[in-house]
Scaffold this motif. Sequence first.
Motif, PDB file in Angstrom:
ATOM      1  N   LEU A  35       1.014  -5.178  13.685  1.00  0.00           N
ATOM      2  CA  LEU A  35       1.460  -4.234  12.674  1.00  0.00           C
ATOM      3  C   LEU A  35       1.315  -4.919  11.328  1.00  0.00           C
ATOM      4  N   LEU A  36       0.668  -4.264  10.403  1.00  0.00           N
ATOM      5  CA  LEU A  36       0.414  -4.832   9.087  1.00  0.00           C
ATOM      6  C   LEU A  36       1.261  -4.106   8.057  1.00  0.00           C
ATOM      7  N   LEU A  37       2.021  -4.870   7.270  1.00  0.00           N
ATOM      8  CA  LEU A  37       2.840  -4.269   6.216  1.00  0.00           C
ATOM      9  C   LEU A  37       2.255  -4.619   4.863  1.00  0.00           C
ATOM     10  N   LEU A  38       2.100  -3.603   4.033  1.00  0.00           N
ATOM     11  CA  LEU A  38       1.578  -3.773   2.693  1.00  0.00           C
ATOM     12  C   LEU A  38       2.531  -3.091   1.736  1.00  0.00           C
ATOM     13  N   LEU A  39       2.710  -3.666   0.579  1.00  0.00           N
ATOM     14  CA  LEU A  39       3.560  -3.017  -0.407  1.00  0.00           C
ATOM     15  C   LEU A  39       2.714  -2.664  -1.615  1.00  0.00           C
ATOM     16  N   ALA A  40       2.779  -1.388  -2.056  1.00  0.00           N
ATOM     17  CA  ALA A  40       1.809  -0.881  -3.008  1.00  0.00           C
ATOM     18  C   ALA A  40       2.405  -0.049  -4.122  1.00  0.00           C
ATOM     19  N   GLY A  41       1.574   0.932  -4.658  1.00  0.00           N
ATOM     20  CA  GLY A  41       2.018   1.669  -5.802  1.00  0.00           C
ATOM     21  C   GLY A  41       1.863   3.087  -6.215  1.00  0.00           C
ATOM     22  N   LEU A  42       1.433   4.160  -5.632  1.00  0.00           N
ATOM     23  CA  LEU A  42       1.579   5.566  -6.124  1.00  0.00           C
ATOM     24  C   LEU A  42       1.205   6.542  -5.021  1.00  0.00           C
ATOM     25  N   LEU A  43       1.130   7.838  -5.128  1.00  0.00           N
ATOM     26  CA  LEU A  43       1.052   8.684  -3.932  1.00  0.00           C
ATOM     27  C   LEU A  43       0.105   9.862  -4.061  1.00  0.00           C
TER      28      LEU A  43
ATOM     29  N   HIS B 288      -6.141   4.942  -0.811  1.00  0.00           N
ATOM     30  CA  HIS B 288      -4.798   5.524  -0.939  1.00  0.00           C
ATOM     31  C   HIS B 288      -3.955   4.711  -1.923  1.00  0.00           C
ATOM     32  N   VAL B 289      -3.960   3.391  -1.741  1.00  0.00           N
ATOM     33  CA  VAL B 289      -3.171   2.526  -2.619  1.00  0.00           C
ATOM     34  C   VAL B 289      -3.677   2.612  -4.056  1.00  0.00           C
ATOM     35  N   LYS B 290      -4.972   2.623  -4.225  1.00  0.00           N
ATOM     36  CA  LYS B 290      -5.555   2.694  -5.572  1.00  0.00           C
ATOM     37  C   LYS B 290      -5.131   3.973  -6.279  1.00  0.00           C
ATOM     38  N   GLU B 291      -5.183   5.097  -5.577  1.00  0.00           N
ATOM     39  CA  GLU B 291      -4.780   6.356  -6.189  1.00  0.00           C
ATOM     40  C   GLU B 291      -3.297   6.375  -6.504  1.00  0.00           C
ATOM     41  N   GLU B 292      -2.500   5.859  -5.583  1.00  0.00           N
ATOM     42  CA  GLU B 292      -1.046   5.905  -5.780  1.00  0.00           C
ATOM     43  C   GLU B 292      -0.575   4.963  -6.877  1.00  0.00           C
ATOM     44  N   THR B 293      -1.358   3.958  -7.213  1.00  0.00           N
ATOM     45  CA  THR B 293      -1.006   3.048  -8.310  1.00  0.00           C
ATOM     46  C   THR B 293      -1.845   3.334  -9.549  1.00  0.00           C
TER      47      THR B 293
ATOM     48  N   ALA C  43      -9.230  -6.289  14.964  1.00  0.00           N
ATOM     49  CA  ALA C  43      -9.345  -5.225  15.965  1.00  0.00           C
ATOM     50  C   ALA C  43      -8.020  -4.928  16.659  1.00  0.00           C
ATOM     51  N   ASP C  44      -7.060  -5.876  16.612  1.00  0.00           N
ATOM     52  CA  ASP C  44      -5.808  -5.649  17.335  1.00  0.00           C
ATOM     53  C   ASP C  44      -4.726  -5.023  16.458  1.00  0.00           C
ATOM     54  N   ILE C  45      -5.081  -4.631  15.219  1.00  0.00           N
ATOM     55  CA  ILE C  45      -4.126  -3.908  14.377  1.00  0.00           C
ATOM     56  C   ILE C  45      -3.913  -2.510  14.957  1.00  0.00           C
ATOM     57  N   ALA C  46      -2.651  -2.116  15.106  1.00  0.00           N
ATOM     58  CA  ALA C  46      -2.338  -0.798  15.645  1.00  0.00           C
ATOM     59  C   ALA C  46      -1.671   0.109  14.626  1.00  0.00           C
ATOM     60  N   MET C  47      -1.072  -0.488  13.589  1.00  0.00           N
ATOM     61  CA  MET C  47      -0.337   0.305  12.615  1.00  0.00           C
ATOM     62  C   MET C  47      -0.282  -0.450  11.299  1.00  0.00           C
ATOM     63  N   VAL C  48      -0.459   0.262  10.200  1.00  0.00           N
ATOM     64  CA  VAL C  48      -0.325  -0.317   8.867  1.00  0.00           C
ATOM     65  C   VAL C  48       0.732   0.489   8.110  1.00  0.00           C
ATOM     66  N   LEU C  49       1.720  -0.200   7.573  1.00  0.00           N
ATOM     67  CA  LEU C  49       2.787   0.421   6.802  1.00  0.00           C
ATOM     68  C   LEU C  49       2.616   0.040   5.341  1.00  0.00           C
ATOM     69  N   VAL C  50       2.420   1.025   4.483  1.00  0.00           N
ATOM     70  CA  VAL C  50       2.236   0.797   3.052  1.00  0.00           C
ATOM     71  C   VAL C  50       3.422   1.387   2.308  1.00  0.00           C
ATOM     72  N   ASN C  51       4.004   0.604   1.412  1.00  0.00           N
ATOM     73  CA  ASN C  51       5.075   1.095   0.549  1.00  0.00           C
ATOM     74  C   ASN C  51       4.636   0.887  -0.883  1.00  0.00           C
ATOM     75  N   TYR C  52       4.871   1.850  -1.748  1.00  0.00           N
ATOM     76  CA  TYR C  52       4.337   1.743  -3.098  1.00  0.00           C
ATOM     77  C   TYR C  52       5.342   2.244  -4.117  1.00  0.00           C
ATOM     78  N   ILE C  53       5.262   1.667  -5.304  1.00  0.00           N
ATOM     79  CA  ILE C  53       6.070   2.126  -6.425  1.00  0.00           C
ATOM     80  C   ILE C  53       5.264   1.930  -7.697  1.00  0.00           C
ATOM     81  N   TYR C  54       5.195   2.970  -8.492  1.00  0.00           N
ATOM     82  CA  TYR C  54       4.499   2.919  -9.785  1.00  0.00           C
ATOM     83  C   TYR C  54       5.496   3.323 -10.862  1.00  0.00           C
ATOM     84  N   PHE C  55       5.552   2.540 -11.928  1.00  0.00           N
ATOM     85  CA  PHE C  55       6.568   2.730 -12.954  1.00  0.00           C
ATOM     86  C   PHE C  55       5.894   2.640 -14.320  1.00  0.00           C
ATOM     87  N   LYS C  56       6.061   3.666 -15.120  1.00  0.00           N
ATOM     88  CA  LYS C  56       5.540   3.655 -16.482  1.00  0.00           C
ATOM     89  C   LYS C  56       6.610   4.223 -17.390  1.00  0.00           C
TER      90      LYS C  56
END
Length: 425
Positions: free
Chosen positions: A7-15, A183-188, A201-214
Amino acid sequence: MHLVSRLLLLLAGLLVPSHGHLLPEPSSPGHPAHQEAPSIGEGSPSLKIVQGNTAFALRLYHLVASQSPGNNIFFSPLSISSSYAMLSLGARSHSQTQILEGLGFNLTEVSESDIHQGFQNLWHTLHLPRDGLEMHAGSALFLSQELQILPGFLNDSVAFYESKPFLADFHDSAGTTQLINDHVKEETQGKIVDLVSDLSADIAMVLVNYIYFKALWEKPFALSLTTPQDFYVDENTVVKVPMMRQDTEDHWYLHDRYLPCSVLRMDYKGNAMAFFILPNRGKMKQVEEVLTPEMLTRWNSLLQKRYFYRKLELHFPKFSISGSYKLDQILPELGFVDVFSQQADLSGITEEQKLQVSKSFHKAILEVDEAGTQAAAATGTFTAFLSTRHSRRVLWFNRPFLVVIFSTDTQSVLFLGKVVNPTTP
């Protein structure tokens, strides 16, 4: 022996969903996905998680600072906290306890239900429309189309964290990588690009969390007053920066009588503010050592007293910095042990395969200019000053300083960092 999927966790920025199959949002009778306007006053559910979130933010700051002395630091603790709180919905046993306690929550004082309802209320509050402030935050789950996700986890992740679930073909590494990065590029708003690479190849799930602040300053700087000035990175390094100036405005600021620093409060339009903490020459480490939730509370209380609202000649750099962190190498130091190992129990996500978190990235970017601040987060010292003017009415941010950006109505730390060299992206 279970086959371990990653499971891969990424933290990102907009939606904004891009290419790929967006699953319909599940709903649960107990946890409706769409709520009425949140309460933001005393007794608000989000206030129950403020203490834990702030404690986690500062513990993480101290750990990163100890591992990266002399470097810029910038991250969104709230983005990281909410991502792992969401993951805890699918964790069981010690794995769940380690995550929630690692996030700073005392489980004898705040229940698991309180935590998730607190985040739900917090994000709903942050999404309220505000003049002069733009904030987008959320989560996205990219799931292997071969993986059977338990309905309870999907329901609760949507209801509490507004997570968008996508199906992806992880056998097509290039296609899924592009899907996530787009997705991350657009959301940020294009601020964070190429967050993911080389999906195994063994990744089964990626969790991305994002926050954009201006946000726009309540008192913007005049473009005509910005001039090149020296910034003293350390005893041996001086760089040129565009230095903004205000000399006719009143500001909330104090020179701490007990600590070797000055604290400036700068308000944004739309219920947000920043503390810029300027240590005296050579005193960064001493100030960092007392950077605690209690100290932030003390400064916040003092900087609401009329006495500290005074005319100030302010010199502040215009800059852009970023921070990139491998959380799977950092968070175990804060008690997140099982989730990154084969001891992980994420059986609340799926029962058909054993999951563990393989990698977890966080990236955050801060831009400050005359109009205000832009910050995006994605999951991905001595001073030699200075000026001869020692007036209590003049404040030169021409040496390393700390920055804390708050949401005032939720009392939450959105971003936290240290500017050591404002010319280093």
